[in-house]
Design an enzyme around this catalytic site. Structure first.
Site, short mmCIF file in Angstrom:
data_model
loop_
_atom_site.label_atom_id
_atom_site.label_comp_id
_atom_site.label_asym_id
_atom_site.label_seq_id
_atom_site.Cartn_x
_atom_site.Cartn_y
_atom_site.Cartn_z
N CYS A 13 -31.46 -59.73 103.01
CA CYS A 13 -31.72 -60.88 103.88
C CYS A 13 -30.66 -61.97 103.68
O CYS A 13 -30.33 -62.70 104.60
CB CYS A 13 -33.12 -61.43 103.64
N GLU A 21 -40.68 -65.47 104.13
CA GLU A 21 -39.28 -65.35 103.67
C GLU A 21 -38.63 -64.29 104.54
O GLU A 21 -38.95 -63.12 104.45
CB GLU A 21 -39.26 -64.98 102.18
N LYS A 26 -49.84 -55.35 100.24
CA LYS A 26 -49.53 -54.31 101.21
C LYS A 26 -48.02 -54.09 101.13
O LYS A 26 -47.24 -54.83 101.73
CB LYS A 26 -49.91 -54.67 102.64
N GLU A 59 -29.20 -60.30 113.08
CA GLU A 59 -29.15 -59.73 111.73
C GLU A 59 -29.05 -58.21 111.87
O GLU A 59 -29.88 -57.58 112.52
CB GLU A 59 -30.43 -60.10 110.96
P1 ADP Z 1 -38.78 -54.46 107.38
O1 ADP Z 1 -39.09 -53.26 108.22
O2 ADP Z 1 -37.40 -54.94 107.44
O3 ADP Z 1 -39.35 -54.34 106.00
P2 ADP Z 1 -40.90 -55.76 108.75
O4 ADP Z 1 -41.06 -57.19 109.08
O5 ADP Z 1 -41.02 -54.77 109.83
O6 ADP Z 1 -39.51 -55.69 108.05
O7 ADP Z 1 -41.91 -55.33 107.62
C1 ADP Z 1 -42.21 -56.07 106.46
C2 ADP Z 1 -43.62 -55.78 106.03
O8 ADP Z 1 -44.49 -56.22 107.05
C3 ADP Z 1 -43.91 -54.29 105.82
O9 ADP Z 1 -44.79 -54.13 104.72
C4 ADP Z 1 -44.57 -53.91 107.13
O10 ADP Z 1 -45.41 -52.78 107.02
C5 ADP Z 1 -45.39 -55.17 107.40
N1 ADP Z 1 -45.81 -55.32 108.79
C6 ADP Z 1 -45.24 -54.81 109.91
N2 ADP Z 1 -45.93 -55.17 111.02
C7 ADP Z 1 -46.94 -55.96 110.61
C8 ADP Z 1 -48.01 -56.67 111.27
N3 ADP Z 1 -48.15 -56.62 112.58
N4 ADP Z 1 -48.86 -57.40 110.51
C9 ADP Z 1 -48.71 -57.47 109.18
N5 ADP Z 1 -47.74 -56.83 108.49
C10 ADP Z 1 -46.87 -56.08 109.18
#
Ligand code: ADP
Length: 482
Positions: free
Chosen positions: A284, A250, A175, A384
């Site tokens: 990061c 990570e 994903k 951050e």
């Molecule tokens: P960033 O926006 O800095 O990439 P996020 O932690 O928001 O950090 O997102 C990282 C990944 O996690 C993305 O692919 C995002 O779509 C996914 N993501 C966001 N919310 C969820 C959730 N509730 N469960 C699983 N994956 C998620």
């Protein structure tokens, strides 16, 4: 390299070796962060698509988990070659969709391609069967792995995670970030081109709350390999408990960069700027807290001003650009908010500030910003920011520098500059961080990468990353009772 204006429609996801129309119907615009132009549209997958992808990966696991090291090694080589053949497209997409400075994007593409070769070298030397006393211990692939990746390093993150999972004999559902679908589409085409067996690699574009949540709760997923924010990681970690999934997380950081009094400041300070502002500051491992001896502060401020002046913020396709735009409007606003907070909490603005750099108000560009006289409890010293914003703190003794460095909930990276390697090593041993860079940033992609404390759980890359994807099975045979 020119900005590519051709409209991209990403209306397929990749399941069981085929590009298919998703069950989900929600559409999202793809926006070039440098120009705010709509450059494409993506149709997002949903829970049903995710379930289908997991089912395909589960089915493929039966045979893929039994493949030989040689077969998997050949697959990794084929993916490497496929990525190399699309290198220019990947670089261009990274510039256009993410806003990576072209020089950095070229490096990212190489990293993406080479991740498959490094993984190949790792399994070719790895013992999947070990003998411990009377026991035979077989390291078996774990199962279906969900790979959830962020927008700040889409291609290399997918590559590292896919390469490791394939090495182990695991199948995957990816994903990717919903902000990186053009880049992901090219990678999907590379996996397809490489002739990887159907169902081994599946990709579902979609949102965290739907696709990500289904991956988290589905009992047929054995592990989640996630890179992203600590906030999202906590949601995933909670959700993964019911089905007893493993997790590799990570996450974020607030990495200290300690400049010792004996360092060459004319080199260390420009390095401090690049190690914080690299990847547009959306990194990061950014060295976002610069720790300098109190009596050298004025000199540091002067050197910082020069270093920032020499660091070009601009359109990412211009070859001398170092800092491109923020990924999207939300994130731009977030970084602006932090700059405002820094000013309001009384930090001294050395360079930069709120708003756009001159002439760059058509995109999500922020002014590279450095604050001095930052104290430990200020928001900009603790949270951050994920943008080109650097905070300078001062210390009186090396003990105090170590204490400030460790005074954070994070523990991803640390940087030390010193002319005395022995002393730098001694300090490194007292810093709570997953990776410590002494005197320069170097890449060793077979060494483990990950964090202490709120920066994560587990390690990626090399043998340590591989072992996270394996489950040991102990076999004890009694020859006396046959
Ligand atoms: P960033 O926006 O800095 O990439 P996020 O932690 O928001 O950090 O997102 C990282 C990944 O996690 C993305 O692919 C995002 O779509 C996914 N993501 C966001 N919310 C969820 C959730 N509730 N469960 C699983 N994956 C998620």
């Amino acid at each position: 390299m020119e900005d590519n204006k051709k409209f991209k429609l990403i209306d397929k996801i990749y399941i069981n070796g085929e590009f298919i129309k998703p069950n989900g119907t929600e559409a999202m615009n793809i926006i070039n962060p440098s120009t705010k132009e709509i450059i494409g549209n993506v149709i997002l997958g949903n829970e049903v698509d995710t379930q289908n992808a997991i089912a395909a990966a589960k089915k493929a696991f039966k045979t893929f988990s039994k493949t030989t090291i040689e077969e998997r090694s050949n697959m990794l080589k084929r993916i490497h070659e496929a990525v190399i053949s699309r290198a220019d497209d990947l670089t261009k997409a990274c510039v256009e969709e993410y806003g990576a400075a072209v020089k950095a994007a070229v490096g990212r593409t190489q990293l993406t391609a080479n991740s498959f070769l490094w993984a190949k070298e790792v399994i070719e030397d790895f013992e999947f069967t070990k003998y411990i006393g009377k026991a035979k211990v077989v390291l078996e692939p774990l199962g279906v792995i969900a790979l959830i990746t962020p927008w700040n390093a889409n291609n290399s993150q997918i590559a590292i995670k896919v390469a490791t999972a394939i090495s182990a004999g695991c199948t995957v559902v990816i994903k990717p970030s919903e902000f990186c679908t053009i880049q992901t589409q090219i990678l999907a085409e590379c996996f397809h081109e490489a002739g990887i067996p159907a169902g081994v690699i599946n990709i579902v574009n979609g949102l965290g709350g739907s696709v990500g949540a289904e991956l988290t709760r589905n009992p047929d997923v054995a592990m989640i390999s996630f890179t992203g924010s600590t906030k999202t990681a906590k949601i995933i970690h909670h959700g993964a408990v019911d089905s007893m999934k493993r997790v590799i997380l990570e996450l974020g950081g607030k990495s200290p960069n300690i400049i010792l009094d004996d360092a060459d400041f004319t080199k260390a300070i420009p390095r401090a700027v690049t190690s914080c502002f690299g990847n547009n500051g959306q990194m990061c491992i950014a060295g976002s807290r610069l720790l300098v001896p109190k009596h050298r502060l004025e000199e540091v401020k002067e050197l910082i001003k020069i270093a920032v002046e020499n660091t070009k913020v601009g359109y990412p396709w211009e070859s001398d650009t170092f800092i491109g735009p923020m990924i999207n409007e939300n994130h731009y606003n977030n970084v602006q908010r932090y700059i405002k907070i820094g000013i309001e909490e009384g930090a001294e603005l050395v360079v930069g500030g709120e708003g756009h750099p001159k002439g760059l108000d058509n995109g999500y560009f922020v002014r590279p910003t450095v604050f001095a006289n930052v104290t430990r409890n200020m928001t900009i010293a603790r949270e951050e920011i994920f943008g080109p914003v650097l905070s300078i703190l001062t210390y009186r003794t090396e003990e105090e520098a170590i204490e400030i460095a460790n005074d954070t909930e994070y523990g991803l990276g640390a940087y030390i500059s010193s002319s005395n390697i022995e002393k730098a090593n001694k300090i490194a041993s007292q810093i709570v961080a997953g990776t410590v860079y002494i005197n320069d940033v170097m890449l060793e992609m077979k060494a483990p990468f990950g964090g202490f404390k709120q920066s994560g759980i587990g390690r990626e890359c090399g043998i340590y990353g591989l072992e996270e994807h394996l489950e040991p099975k102990t076999i004890l045979i009694s020859n006396e009772n046959i």
